[in-house]
Design an enzyme around this catalytic site. Structure first.
Site, PDB file in Angstrom:
ATOM      1  N   ASP A  43      42.784 -63.104  10.220  1.00 27.78           N
ATOM      2  CA  ASP A  43      42.734 -61.313  10.572  1.00 27.78           C
ATOM      3  C   ASP A  43      43.004 -60.803   9.257  1.00 27.78           C
ATOM      4  O   ASP A  43      42.461 -59.281   9.969  1.00 27.78           O
ATOM      5  CB  ASP A  43      44.518 -61.452  11.387  1.00 27.78           C
ATOM      6  N   ASN A 103      38.340 -61.569  16.458  1.00 27.86           N
ATOM      7  CA  ASN A 103      38.940 -61.173  17.144  1.00 27.86           C
ATOM      8  C   ASN A 103      41.056 -60.252  16.740  1.00 27.86           C
ATOM      9  O   ASN A 103      41.426 -60.083  16.878  1.00 27.86           O
ATOM     10  CB  ASN A 103      40.420 -62.022  17.947  1.00 27.86           C
ATOM     11  N   ASP A 157      54.738 -60.320  21.281  1.00 26.00           N
ATOM     12  CA  ASP A 157      54.620 -61.120  20.722  1.00 26.00           C
ATOM     13  C   ASP A 157      55.368 -62.554  20.589  1.00 26.00           C
ATOM     14  O   ASP A 157      55.105 -63.714  20.631  1.00 26.00           O
ATOM     15  CB  ASP A 157      53.874 -61.275  18.946  1.00 26.00           C
ATOM     16  N   GLU A 215      45.364 -61.556  22.808  1.00 29.12           N
ATOM     17  CA  GLU A 215      44.287 -62.846  22.179  1.00 29.12           C
ATOM     18  C   GLU A 215      43.778 -63.185  23.115  1.00 29.12           C
ATOM     19  O   GLU A 215      42.430 -64.015  23.606  1.00 29.12           O
ATOM     20  CB  GLU A 215      44.366 -63.021  21.082  1.00 29.12           C
ATOM     21  N   HIS A 271      46.449 -67.945  18.976  1.00 30.39           N
ATOM     22  CA  HIS A 271      47.703 -68.565  17.905  1.00 30.39           C
ATOM     23  C   HIS A 271      48.826 -68.572  17.821  1.00 30.39           C
ATOM     24  O   HIS A 271      49.470 -69.882  18.022  1.00 30.39           O
ATOM     25  CB  HIS A 271      47.639 -67.940  16.505  1.00 30.39           C
ATOM     26  N   LYS A 282      44.220 -67.675  12.715  1.00 32.78           N
ATOM     27  CA  LYS A 282      44.619 -66.154  12.614  1.00 32.78           C
ATOM     28  C   LYS A 282      45.054 -65.731  11.582  1.00 32.78           C
ATOM     29  O   LYS A 282      45.449 -64.267  11.668  1.00 32.78           O
ATOM     30  CB  LYS A 282      45.046 -65.771  14.002  1.00 32.78           C
TER      31      LYS A 282
END
Ligand code: DC
Length: 644
Positions: free
Chosen positions: A49, A93, A317, A345, A389, A415
């Protein structure tokens, strides 16, 4: 690598230095690019990322360099503009790159195309585009209305006034507007429509903007006044905190696997909301300690973790980690207010529900919640990771339940955390395996059984599985040439082991599998790759807490290639023939030394020459020649090795 097999673990303890925070890294890079002056960035995350953001900035004419030795990035800011006015950007992404770049580019007077991977094109962006259009930006959808890819055209920006943006789909839309609006130079007020989710991420944005000289006035969580007449200025050097979301896996590992596990790089003064994961973990009963720059977690002193019912909107997250931690609690757990999972994601609510069911949990899935009831016992499973991930990382924790787990497509962790599994294996202790192999009549069976008893470990005599397949084939009238049918028999073998006894469909076959027919049949089925493959998982299931002694041909090479102790037990053919001769005599059976010796020598040659799982000492196995040793000495030698 299509998958990664994690062995069952005994527990977890140790210390992990965290990689840099993804959220802080990508925000800092963009702010440094928009600022006046040079910014030195330390501890930037190295991951996919971040690469997407760095590539995009370079394509936009922003100069940056990396000093490999000190791992420092130096970014020369464009003072509010991007030198390159036409560019095609591919952002993978990376939501933390896509959303803020969209806003900054929409206000910067160039023509840009932004695209990503197919999943990025399914993640909504309409609320951000609507916000940008309110100040005159010309942002068009190049594919589906409301979603990337986007086409940005130069436009006359009408700054000032009030911009309204929805806050209940993704907080990144607000983050993007906040970071971009100072470029207009005119005071602008942002009004959030709907309940703002993931508020702590907005705090990160405001804190970093402040470091770059722009102080946003926040009125509750519904109004944000971006000042006019200010410009981003480099603060000189910025240190990126460790990633608090990544910390969640290790802290959970400490809580589930005994601990203590310490993470370094985040602590008491962190600006990341996900440090509050530690608080959530403590409501499950885990012992948490926090320092300036570290957090530590340890199992609950009262035993099993407690079931929970939590609103997790503030840590979306890290909350995924709690969904897996729920497997280790004492009852049904509810994760509430997590609707944003659906536009991440992958659709994380659906993905977590599906994968948690695979390991045995009962899961109820709602529009914005999950209810996870832990199983009595975890089931070994292959976890699909949906190019996400966090799915990959959080399911590694299943192994701490003493259950093996396969992670499909493990590289998706690139990622945000390319070295995740290495770090996990630094703190997790696999259930130990002592693998013992050696030629026929070397005494490996007797030694292995005694070592297992002395250590209190489980014991696997893998040869008896091949013998059982042979016996089952004879009973079912399956030909020893029919590999497919033999593999099917092996896959469904109704075998059961008790100390010193072997059962096939509840019939005691301990002696039957030692017959000449079964021995000959076993050596035929044992060279069939399909039969070996069919027995693989069954053998791996013997690896249970507190440990396993596994005896047989491919124990150290294939079935338990990560075994900590590998022994190759042998003796000269003459000694082995003598031992067998004595055994037969003691049983009152006729025997002839010469033919016994010849049989063994022929068998050694055949075993060493066979193409599938040949007899050979592995490079990492310890040779134990028992020619001059008695069984007590041989057992003592293996025990010393295993204990060290
Ligand atoms: O160790 P044993 O004699 O009981 O083994 C029976 C047969 O199975 C023999 O031909 C070796 C083979 N075998 C194998 O190929 N792989 C194993 N892991 C164990 C035994």
């Amino acid at each position: 690598m299509d998958f990664l097999d994690l062995p069952p673990m005994l527990g977890a303890r140790g210390c992990v230095r965290l990689p840099g925070s993804k959220s802080i890294s990508n925000r800092t890079l963009l702010l440094a690019a928009l600022a006046e002056g040079k910014t030195e960035i330390r501890d930037l995350l190295a991951s996919d990322d971040i690469e997407r953001m760095l590539d995009a900035l370079r394509a936009l004419g922003i100069e940056w360099s990396r000093d490999g030795e000190s791992d420092t990035y130096r970014v020369t800011g464009g003072a509010g503009t991007f030198p390159v006015k036409h560019a095609d950007l591919f952002l993978g992404n990376a939501g933390t790159a896509f959303r803020p770049l969209t806003a900054a580019l929409a206000l910067s007077g160039g023509e840009y195309r932004l695209s990503g991977v197919p999943r990025m094109h399914e993640r909504p962006i309409g609320d951000l585009v609507d916000g940008l259009r309110q100040v005159g930006a010309d942002v068009r959808y190049a594919g589906t209305e409301g979603f990337p890819p986007l086409h940005i055209l130069p436009a006359v920006i009408r700054p000032g006034g009030v911009v309204r943006v929805r806050g209940d789909v993704s907080s990144q839309f607000l983050t993007a507007l906040l970071m971009a609006l100072p470029l207009t130079g005119v005071e602008t007020t942002i009004e959030v429509v709907g309940e703002l989710i993931s508020k702590p991420y907005i705090s990160i944005t405001l804190e970093l903007m402040k470091r770059f000289g722009v102080d946003v006035r926040r009125e509750g969580w519904a109004r944000f006044v971006v000042p006019g007449g200010v410009r981003y200025r480099s603060p000189g050097t910025v240190f990126v905190e460790g990633d608090a979301s990544s910390a969640s896996y290790f802290l959970a590992a400490g809580a589930i696997g005994g601990g203590p596990v310490r993470v370094e790089g985040v602590g008491r003064d962190s600006i990341q909301g996900d440090v509050r994961f530690a608080e959530a973990l403590s409501t499950l009963g885990a012992e948490i300690r926090v320092g300036d720059n570290w957090i530590e977690a340890e199992a609950s002193r009262k035993g099993r973790l407690k079931a929970f019912d939590l609103d997790l909107n503030h840590i979306p997250d890290a909350a995924m980690t709690l969904a897996v931690a729920a497997l280790f609690t004492d009852g049904p757990c509810r994760l509430r207010n997590i609707a944003s999972w659906r536009v991440k994601e992958t659709d994380r609510i659906a993905a977590m529900a599906t994968e948690l069911r695979k390991v045995g949990a009962t899961v109820e899935e709602g529009a914005d919640y999950l209810c996870v009831t832990p199983p009595d016992e975890l089931t070994a499973a292959a976890i699909d990771t949906y190019d996400d991930h966090r799915v990959a990382m959080c399911f590694s924790l299943v192994s701490l339940g003493g259950c093996r787990v396969r992670i499909n497509d493990p590289r998706c962790v690139n990622k945000t955390f390319p070295t995740y599994f290495e770090r996990f294996l630094d703190i997790a202790q696999p259930v130990p395996v002592v693998a013992i192999d050696g030629p026929s009549a070397s005494g490996k069976g007797a030694v292995a059984a005694r070592v297992a008893a002395a250590l209190g470990y489980h014991y696997l005599d893998s040869g008896s599985l091949y013998r059982l397949v042979a016996l089952a084939a004879i009973k079912a009238g399956v030909s020893f040439d029919d590999e497919r049918s033999l593999a099917e028999l092996a896959a469904g073998l109704p075998a059961r082991f008790e100390p010193a006894r072997v059962f096939l469909a509840d019939v005691d076959v301990t002696d039957a599998i030692r017959s000449e027919d079964c021995s000959a049949g076993a050596s035929r089925v044992a060279v069939m790759p399909d039969v070996r493959a069919a027995l693989l998982d069954r053998q791996r299931d013997y690896r249970r807490v507190p440990g396993l002694v596994a005896e047989g041909r491919d124990m150290g090479s294939v079935v338990f290639s990560d075994a900590a102790t590998k022994i190759f037990l042998t003796a000269t053919a003459e000694t082995r023939a003598e031992r067998r001769y004595k055994q037969l005599m003691e049983k009152g059976m006729a025997a002839n030394m010469e033919s016994l010796l010849k049989d063994l020598q022929d068998r050694d040659a055949r075993d060493a020459a066979r193409p599938v799982a040949p007899l050979k000492k592995l490079p990492d196995a310890v040779l134990l020649d028992t020619t001059e040793l008695d069984i007590d000495q041989a057992v003592g030698f293996v025990l010393d090795r295993a204990r060290s």
